[in-house]
Each structure stands twice: as C-alpha cells, then as structure tokens.
Design a protein around this motif. Structure first.
Motif, mmCIF file in Angstrom:
data_model
loop_
_atom_site.group_PDB
_atom_site.id
_atom_site.type_symbol
_atom_site.label_atom_id
_atom_site.label_comp_id
_atom_site.label_asym_id
_atom_site.label_seq_id
_atom_site.Cartn_x
_atom_site.Cartn_y
_atom_site.Cartn_z
ATOM 1 N N LEU A 104 -25.745 -63.405 -41.328
ATOM 2 C CA LEU A 104 -24.397 -63.559 -41.871
ATOM 3 C C LEU A 104 -24.153 -62.733 -43.120
ATOM 4 O O LEU A 104 -22.998 -62.489 -43.487
ATOM 5 C CB LEU A 104 -24.128 -65.034 -42.187
ATOM 6 C CG LEU A 104 -24.278 -66.048 -41.047
ATOM 7 C CD1 LEU A 104 -23.804 -67.413 -41.510
ATOM 8 C CD2 LEU A 104 -23.518 -65.612 -39.810
ATOM 9 N N GLN A 105 -25.203 -62.293 -43.774
ATOM 10 C CA GLN A 105 -25.087 -61.653 -45.088
ATOM 11 C C GLN A 105 -24.101 -60.479 -45.135
ATOM 12 O O GLN A 105 -23.336 -60.348 -46.099
ATOM 13 C CB GLN A 105 -26.481 -61.223 -45.561
ATOM 14 C CG GLN A 105 -26.574 -60.839 -47.022
ATOM 15 C CD GLN A 105 -26.175 -59.385 -47.269
ATOM 16 O OE1 GLN A 105 -26.385 -58.538 -46.386
ATOM 17 N NE2 GLN A 105 -25.628 -59.101 -48.435
ATOM 18 N N PRO A 106 -24.028 -59.589 -44.117
ATOM 19 C CA PRO A 106 -23.123 -58.431 -44.240
ATOM 20 C C PRO A 106 -21.649 -58.756 -44.034
ATOM 21 O O PRO A 106 -20.797 -57.883 -44.233
ATOM 22 C CB PRO A 106 -23.612 -57.484 -43.126
ATOM 23 C CG PRO A 106 -24.918 -58.032 -42.662
ATOM 24 C CD PRO A 106 -24.866 -59.490 -42.921
ATOM 25 N N PHE A 107 -21.302 -59.985 -43.630
ATOM 26 C CA PHE A 107 -19.938 -60.275 -43.202
ATOM 27 C C PHE A 107 -19.161 -61.045 -44.270
ATOM 28 O O PHE A 107 -19.711 -61.854 -45.016
ATOM 29 C CB PHE A 107 -19.953 -61.080 -41.895
ATOM 30 C CG PHE A 107 -20.620 -60.346 -40.764
ATOM 31 C CD1 PHE A 107 -19.944 -59.362 -40.070
ATOM 32 C CD2 PHE A 107 -21.939 -60.617 -40.419
ATOM 33 C CE1 PHE A 107 -20.557 -58.663 -39.035
ATOM 34 C CE2 PHE A 107 -22.566 -59.931 -39.393
ATOM 35 C CZ PHE A 107 -21.869 -58.938 -38.703
ATOM 36 N N ARG A 108 -17.849 -60.791 -44.308
ATOM 37 C CA ARG A 108 -16.949 -61.550 -45.183
ATOM 38 C C ARG A 108 -16.362 -62.749 -44.461
ATOM 39 O O ARG A 108 -15.965 -63.728 -45.103
ATOM 40 C CB ARG A 108 -15.792 -60.669 -45.666
ATOM 41 C CG ARG A 108 -16.195 -59.492 -46.532
ATOM 42 C CD ARG A 108 -14.962 -58.717 -46.966
ATOM 43 N NE ARG A 108 -14.193 -59.409 -47.994
ATOM 44 C CZ ARG A 108 -12.878 -59.513 -47.998
ATOM 45 N NH1 ARG A 108 -12.161 -59.001 -47.006
ATOM 46 N NH2 ARG A 108 -12.242 -60.144 -48.977
ATOM 47 N N SER A 109 -16.265 -62.679 -43.121
ATOM 48 C CA SER A 109 -15.641 -63.744 -42.342
ATOM 49 C C SER A 109 -16.483 -64.043 -41.110
ATOM 50 O O SER A 109 -17.037 -63.122 -40.487
ATOM 51 C CB SER A 109 -14.224 -63.346 -41.906
ATOM 52 O OG SER A 109 -13.424 -63.001 -43.020
#
Length: 649
Positions: A104-109
């Motif tokens: 999940l780390q690279p995502f904003r949503s």
C-alpha cells in the motif's frame, strides 16, 4: 428356348457408371450443397492483474471472481477498475492476499470492492488498511462486512433495502444535484439503525446515508453502503434471466442488444446516467476533501466527444461526400464492413483504400442467411460448404482489404445478440478483438443512452471475470425523425457542457439505397454541432486507443507540502508535486479548482523546490467544468515532466 447370355461386367463399365453417379451426386450437391456444422471457438473472461502507474489501488478477491458462478452469483468488482480508468486514468489492482503495508505504501488511495469486503480474509488486513488511512491515505470500502464493518461502517442492522431515489448529494451545485436525483436505481443499500458517529453523509438514498466518510488519523475512510458495482454493471451491460439467458421483448423476434436494457427509464435518455453515478462516486470517495488529480477523458482537452461510426453492407467503405465532411473536421471515423459472399480474387478489389486502416468487422451472426460460406469443391462445383465463423469472416474481409488491414473492432450486424448473455463476447474474445460497438438501439427503436453510457466499458463474464475487449455502446442508430434529431442535439449539448461522449451510427450506403434528405441533414448537423461545441470527433477504435494510452500513462503525487499556515495552525498554502509521463499526444492534466477549503492558485513546471528557487515557469491553464465544478486543464507534452500545483486558502 435359347438361354439368355449374361452381359459381362467389364471394369470400364463399372468405372463409367461410377463417374456418372459421382457427377450426378456432385451436381445435386452443387444445387443443394451439404452444409457442415461450424462452431465458433470461445474464450471466457479471466482475471489478469493491472499494473497501472498511478496513485490508486483497487483490491479485489480473485477467489470471488473465479468462484462466483458456483454460488449462483456474479462479482461485479471490476466495475471499480473501469470507473477509475474512466474518471482518473491509470489504476492498479491487487488480490486481497497481496495487501500488506509495503504493497500500500506507494498509493494515495485504496478502494476495497464488495467482493473483497465479503472475503473472510479481509478481517486479517483491516489493521493494515486502518494504518494506511491513519498515515494520510484515502480508503474507500464498498459494503464492508465483519471486522471492517465494526471498525469503519455504521451498524448495518437495518438490513437490505431496495432504493427508490437519490435524495441528497454533497459537493455539487443544484443543477447537477437535480440530474443525480434522476438516476434510475437498480440496486439495494444497507440500512443502519443509527448514524455513524463523526461521519459526514455524502450521498443519501431514500433519506438514508449510503456514502459517508469520517476522519481516521491523518486520512479518511469512505464507506459505500449500496451496491454501486452491481448498479453500474446492470445499467451498462444490461440484465438477463436467472439462467443467464436473454429473451426478446417482442415474442418471435430475434434477440438484439436492445433487449438487454435494464430499465425503461433509460429509453430516450439524453444523459448518461451510469457515467454520472460513476463520476460522482469516484470523485466523492477519493477526492471529497483533497484534490483528485486526473487525466482529462478526451484528447487535447476537448469538451466531450462525438463518436462517429458507419456500417457498410457492401464493400464500398464511406462515400466520398461523407469523407469530405469528416475530413473538414479532422475526424477519422470507423467503418464496419461486411465480408463479401465469395473469397475476393485480388486485394485490389477494395476501392476505399484510404480508409483501410479504419475499417472494422461487421459480423453476421447468421452467416447462412447472408450466404457467407467456405466452399469445398473442384472444377467450379461446390458440393460441400461450411458457414463462416467470426474468424473466417474476419479473414475474408482482411483478404479483401489487403495487407494494411488490422481488424480490431466488431459490430454485430443488425444489433443481433446471442441467447446466452455473454456467448458473443466469448467468441469475440477468442478472435482477439479489442472493442465492440454492438450495444445500443436498432433502427426504429428508442434512441438515447439505453445503457447509461457511450464510453468504453469492460463487459464481464457470468462470474464477473473481465473480458479483455471493450464495449462502446451506440446512442443513435441512423436517426431520421424530428424527435430523434431533437434528442441527438440535446445529448450533444449535454455532452459539451458536462464532458460526456455521444456515439452516432450511420449506414454509409443508406442515402444511396433509400435517399432521405432529412436523415442526411441530421448526420451533417451533428458534425457541425460537435465542431461548434469544441467536441472531439472520431471513431470508436481511435477513442479506445486514446483511452488505453491515457490509462497507460503515469501520474504520481510524490510530495504534499504545507508551505504556510494561518494563525490557528490550519494550512494556508499547500504545494503538490506531481510526476507525469504520457505515452502519446493529446493527454491533458485535470486539476480541481477547489479542494476542501483550499482554492487552486497556480501550476508551475517542477515541484515546490523548483518554485522556491524560481527555476520553474508558470504553466498556462484553461478553464472547464466537471461534475458541475470548475477545473483547470494543463496541456502535457509526450514524455516525462514534473508539475507543481499550489492551493491557497
């Protein structure tokens, strides 16, 4: 009495009569050939992970997609992938088993679909999702269950309810709210006995909250408590019987795609209600209080699109006069051409070579009625024949068009469809076609947005597994009456105002077979209206190609920096740094004017650091509206670039 001499059965006599018998059989079969069975190969939908270059992750359950049919259900989760592609551009998918803090780390949503929310494995990843939101992420969950329901949602103890109407929608002007309220509802929502504490209601049905959001740490969690994905799928792909079969609305008539429409409220609709609900839901759950940066859905920032398609039952392509009108608008429309009844002798037989690259397949589901056979015989006799499959019809058309032909699109002649809900798509998939324009009205039937959209969408197999091809529904099929002309003009005006797409189909040989000046005027006026309204005009194949390039481009917010604060500590100026890489020309960045209490100030080359050292130059923007709200458009050159966006209070 003399004994009768028995004639000798000489070998040459046997051969002679055998030849005569064979000749008679061949002659009889040539007049009434023996017809062999020919079955089209089929390939079902299948899940393949999408590795987009963007800030949004969609979590699905592969187990649910592959096992839904065994439970006599359909997992419509892929609708979220389509909706985000349409509204934003790039999107990434992951199975629920892959959800980890590192993933999940690279995502904003992050969007958790209904299929993943119902998966028992979700309980094990709820702490990971909660940590993602606490660190500033935007989390959206459709119909949470189990631990996700107790952590993020209202109690849900009110049970399932059939929705009658949308009664409230947050964040849109009154004119847009009126159109949202008119959306026909086909799905259920989950009722609760009490509202969720500290939650803001964003969308209500029958007065009950169905999209609500609350703050978790530095981020937000939005709950979609109605069957969003099923609602969109039923509108766009239509409905079928409980056995997966399609039945014609008029008894004794052949099945057509018009028989699939989900509700009579869509007949004669001048607005794409499925697109409207998709747009509102995506932009609300992912961008209610923060800017949702996206790629504009049409080339070069055009205000909507007129998709122009033609059918040709004979191998003429488009008449010259139609081509002249289209070329004056720089439009490259698509022509669906039927294969010839006999294999062409030479590839030079096709007179419309200029448009070979924009030709698509007009597929005859009943090849026997059209005389489309593969013949087996000798010396001009054809005692045996076999109906041409879709691949056989494609090969014959490609032989006619020549080596430059590249058949990627298909339309079923007459808007015909199969009794099995997805059988036609399985045949198209096996033929490696990339888009279809079969959905929509047939000539003489009600026009408009019968399936709630004229945008490309991914059809789903009966389990919910996606096909690779796209369906691009038609809105208007050879309009000829004043009522159809008025509806077409209204649809175009709506499209230009709110950035929708309208798909017009015209028979290229219509004006020669049945001259009708009013029908010609309707077609010509549609082109002129689109030009006046600054809409993009082109074929469905070209539009699908643009959408693939748009979804294949890269959009990452790599930094969010508060550069000034008010006396109460609230941010007064926020700078966003966005890294972009576009895979072709015509792709435009869309920036919301408002984000919570903040207002767009400027766009510059480079990020916040570049602005600080006055290296960046200010970028020119153009104004538009999207979902009734103001946006700014930033034109992008192909390749890599960094853009800084500043908001102030």
């Amino acid at each position: 009495m003399f004994p009768r001499r028995r004639a000798k059965l000489h070998p040459y006599r046997v051969g002679f009569w055998a030849v005569v018998a064979v000749a008679l059989v061949v002659a009889l079969l040539d007049r009434s050939p023996l017809t062999l069975d020919a079955g089209d190969p089929e390939l079902g939908g299948r899940y393949v992970a999408v590795e987009g270059e963007g800030d949004i992750l969609v979590v699905i359950s592969e187990e649910s997609l592959t096992g839904a049919l065994a439970h006599e259900s359909t997992d419509h989760s892929w609708v979220w992938v389509d909706a985000i592609r349409q509204e934003v551009g790039p999107v990434t998918t992951a199975d629920i088993a892959e959800v980890t803090p590192e993933k999940l780390q690279p995502f904003r949503s992050v969007v958790v679909t209904a299929g993943a929310a119902a998966d028992p494995r979700l309980d094990g990843v709820v702490p990971t999702l909660e940590g993602f939101a606490s660190r500033g992420g935007a989390l959206a969950i459709e119909l949470p269950a189990g631990l996700a329901r107790s952590r993020f949602g209202a109690d849900g103890e009110g049970g399932w309810r059939r929705a009658d109407s949308i009664t409230a929608a947050e964040g849109v002007p009154d004119t847009t709210l009126d159109t949202i309220r008119a959306i026909p509802l086909l799905a259920r929502y989950r009722g609760s006995t009490r509202p969720l504490a500290d939650a803001t209601t964003l969308l209500a049905m029958d007065g009950a909250p169905v999209i609500y959001e609350r703050t978790v740490g530095s981020g937000t969690v939005a709950v979609v408590d109605f069957e969003f994905s099923e609602q969109i799928s039923r509108m766009q792909q239509g409905v079928h019987g409980p056995d997966g079969r399609v039945r014609p609305h008029v008894h004794g008539e052949p099945i057509r795609t018009v028989d699939l429409y989900s509700t009579s409220s869509l007949l004669g609709a001048a607005l794409p209600y499925a697109d409207l609900l998709e747009r509102y839901t995506v932009r609300t759950v992912l961008g209610h209080d923060r800017p949702l940066f996206a790629f504009w859905p049409y080339p070069d920032g055009k205000q909507g699109a007129l998709l122009s398609s033609h059918t040709a039952s004979t191998q003429i392509g488009r008449p010259l006069w139609m081509s002249i009108h289209e070329r004056s608008l720089d439009a490259r429309s698509t022509t669906y051409i039927a294969p010839p009844p006999r294999e062409p002798d030479t590839t030079a037989a096709f007179p419309d070579a200029e448009f070979v690259g924009h030709a698509a397949m007009l597929w005859d589901l009943d090849p026997e009625d059209s005389g489309l056979f593969k013949h087996y015989g000798v010396l001009g006799f054809d005692p045996v024949r076999q109906p041409l499959t879709l691949v056989g019809q494609m090969e014959r058309l490609e032989n006619l068009l020549g080596d430059d032909a590249d058949i990627r699109g298909v339309r079923v002649r007459g808007g015909r469809w199969t009794r099995d809900f997805t059988a036609a798509y399985r045949v198209m998939e096996a033929a490696e076609l990339r888009y279809s324009t079969t959905y929509g009205p047939v000539e003489g039937a009600p026009s408009g947005f019968l399936f709630g959209t004229c945008q490309p969408f991914t059809p789903l197999d009966l389990t919910g597994a996606p096909f690779r091809l796209q369906e691009v529904p038609v809105c208007f099929d050879n309009p000829s009456t004043p009522e159809e002309a008025d509806l077409l003009q209204a649809a175009l005006e709506n499209a230009a105002r709110d950035a929708w797409a309208v798909h017009l189909l015209t028979a290229a040989d219509r004006f020669r077979v049945a001259p009708d000046l009013s029908a010609f005027d309707i077609w010509r006026d549609a082109l002129r209206t689109a030009d006046r309204l600054d809409m993009w005009v082109g074929g469905a194949g070209e539009f699908v190609g643009f959408q693939h390039r748009r979804a294949g481009s890269s959009l990452h917010v790599i930094a969010e920096q508060v550069t000034a604060r008010n006396a109460d500590g609230e941010p007064r100026t926020i700078d966003y740094t966005i890294e972009l890489e576009t895979t072709g020309r015509g792709i435009v960045l869309m920036v919301p004017v408002t984000a919570g209490d903040l207002t767009f100030d400027q766009a510059t080359r480079g990020g916040a650091e570049a602005r600080q050292y006055e290296v960046a130059g200010q970028l020119q923007t153009s104004a538009s509206t999207y979902l009734g709200s103001e946006v700014r458009l930033v034109a992008l050159n192909p390749g890599f670039t960094t853009v800084g966006i500043r908001y102030t209070r």
